[in-house]
Scaffold this motif. Structure first.
Motif, PDB file in Angstrom:
ATOM      1  N   THR A   1      37.092  25.864  18.727  1.00  0.00           N
ATOM      2  CA  THR A   1      37.259  24.443  18.422  1.00  0.00           C
ATOM      3  C   THR A   1      37.001  23.596  19.661  1.00  0.00           C
TER       4      THR A   1
ATOM      5  N   SER B   1      37.795  19.496   9.711  1.00  0.00           N
ATOM      6  CA  SER B   1      38.027  20.858   9.263  1.00  0.00           C
ATOM      7  C   SER B   1      37.283  21.075   7.949  1.00  0.00           C
TER       8      SER B   1
ATOM      9  N   ASP C   1      35.008  22.575  11.344  1.00  0.00           N
ATOM     10  CA  ASP C   1      35.904  23.538  11.997  1.00  0.00           C
ATOM     11  C   ASP C   1      36.531  24.463  10.963  1.00  0.00           C
TER      12      ASP C   1
END
Length: 333
Positions: A91, A109, A138
């Motif tokens: 990340t 995300s 992500d």
């Protein structure tokens, strides 16, 4: 719920409403990675793949590259895919790509994008996301056939518009879906996604050093009271675990983050092992938003790192649960 002194906030009383513009405005790196750069990513010398991934990610973000990959140069690739275990800095690198890239960009995300599609509808989501030149995803995960088809179509349609992608995951794209559903039935969609990305494997150990076998801590009522006394009341929420689970069932996951606005500490009372997988997966999504907000959490009852049953931790959604355990360990330290 046990009686604790003080007038604390409650997240179960909130019904946040989020507009399309707000959803898009929130597609930025979480607070923890708001200042992440390639220069602050420190690769471990014993894992050369970390420095290699950093250098390739930086070249991708800067639009550089010369070596041919899938018949095109790296800079011409539709996307870059950072694959590795928990806590190896994926990340951080993804956020560094976002910060470095010159152009309109989005960061969220996986569930942020599926939630956006759920809130807007697929056609409107395509229109909304078409304004970006780079989309960072992500924890890219495919949990059911519907998500497989939806995300494959999303990437295919947006990449046709010249949009680039950067993503992280704990599973290589050509293995997505394995152990979760009949992957063979969706092999074409899965491999179609994989072919569009540079594949970068990142080896290493969890820098958070929190193995899932760790023994979590449950706080007694008196310990919770002492902790709450040291928190700022205006930025602290206190709720029953079951009440939170019930409330999450009434809110679209795209709004979970809004429940935590202005909150820095959360006390959960009477936590227990989850016996409903729908509740468990909702709680995973909530944990992701709490982690992004860098919340501090304390719980009475069952330790939060132990609320997912052994069958869940070894089942088809194990990667989601293991990530949640790692993040809960960070927030409850």
């Amino acid at each position: 719920m046990a009686t604790f002194p003080g007038d604390f906030r409650s997240i179960v009383t909130l019904q946040p409403q989020v507009s399309t513009s707000q959803l898009l405005a929130e597609l930025v790196p979480p607070r923890e990675f708001s200042q992440a750069t390639f220069s602050t990513y420190v690769p471990h010398t014993e894992f050369p793949s970390q420095s290699q991934a950093r250098d390739k990610a930086k070249a991708f973000a800067e639009g550089k590259g010369s070596r041919k990959l899938f018949g095109r140069s790296e800079s011409e690739s539709v996307g870059i895919y950072l694959d590795g275990g928990f806590g190896v800095g994926k990340t951080h690198l993804l956020a560094s790509i976002w910060h470095t890239f010159r152009g309109k960009k989005a960061f969220g995300s996986f569930i942020s994008y599926t939630s956006l599609i759920g809130a807007l509808g697929f056609a409107e989501a395509i229109v909304a996301l078409s304004r970006f030149e780079l989309i960072c995803i992500d924890e890219f995960e495919l949990d059911d056939p519907g998500d497989t088809m939806m995300m494959s179509r999303l990437i295919n349609e947006l990449s046709a518009k010249g949009i680039k992608f950067a993503a992280t995951s704990n599973t290589p794209p050509n293995a997505l879906g394995e152990g979760r559903f009949a992957a063979a039935d969706f092999q074409r969609e899965i491999h179609g996604i994989a072919d569009k990305f540079q594949m970068l494997r990142i080896d290493g150990e969890d820098h958070r050093h929190r193995p899932i076998e760790q023994v979590g801590k449950a706080y007694s009522a008196s310990e919770m009271e002492i902790w709450l006394a040291g928190c700022q009341k205006a930025a602290t929420a206190l709720d029953e675990f079951d009440a939170v689970l019930k409330h999450l069932s009434t809110i679209h996951p795209s709004r979970y983050g809004r429940l935590l606005e202005g909150i820095e500490a959360l006390g959960l009372v009477n936590c227990h092992v989850l016996d409903n997988q729908v509740d468990a997966l909702r709680f995973v999504a909530f944990v992701d938003r709490a982690y992004e907000a860098q919340l501090k959490i304390r719980a009475t009852g069952t330790p939060l790192t132990e609320v997912f049953s052994a069958s869940y931790l070894s089942g088809g959604y194990r990667k989601k649960y293991l990530r949640a355990v790692s993040r809960l360990g960070a927030m409850t330290e």
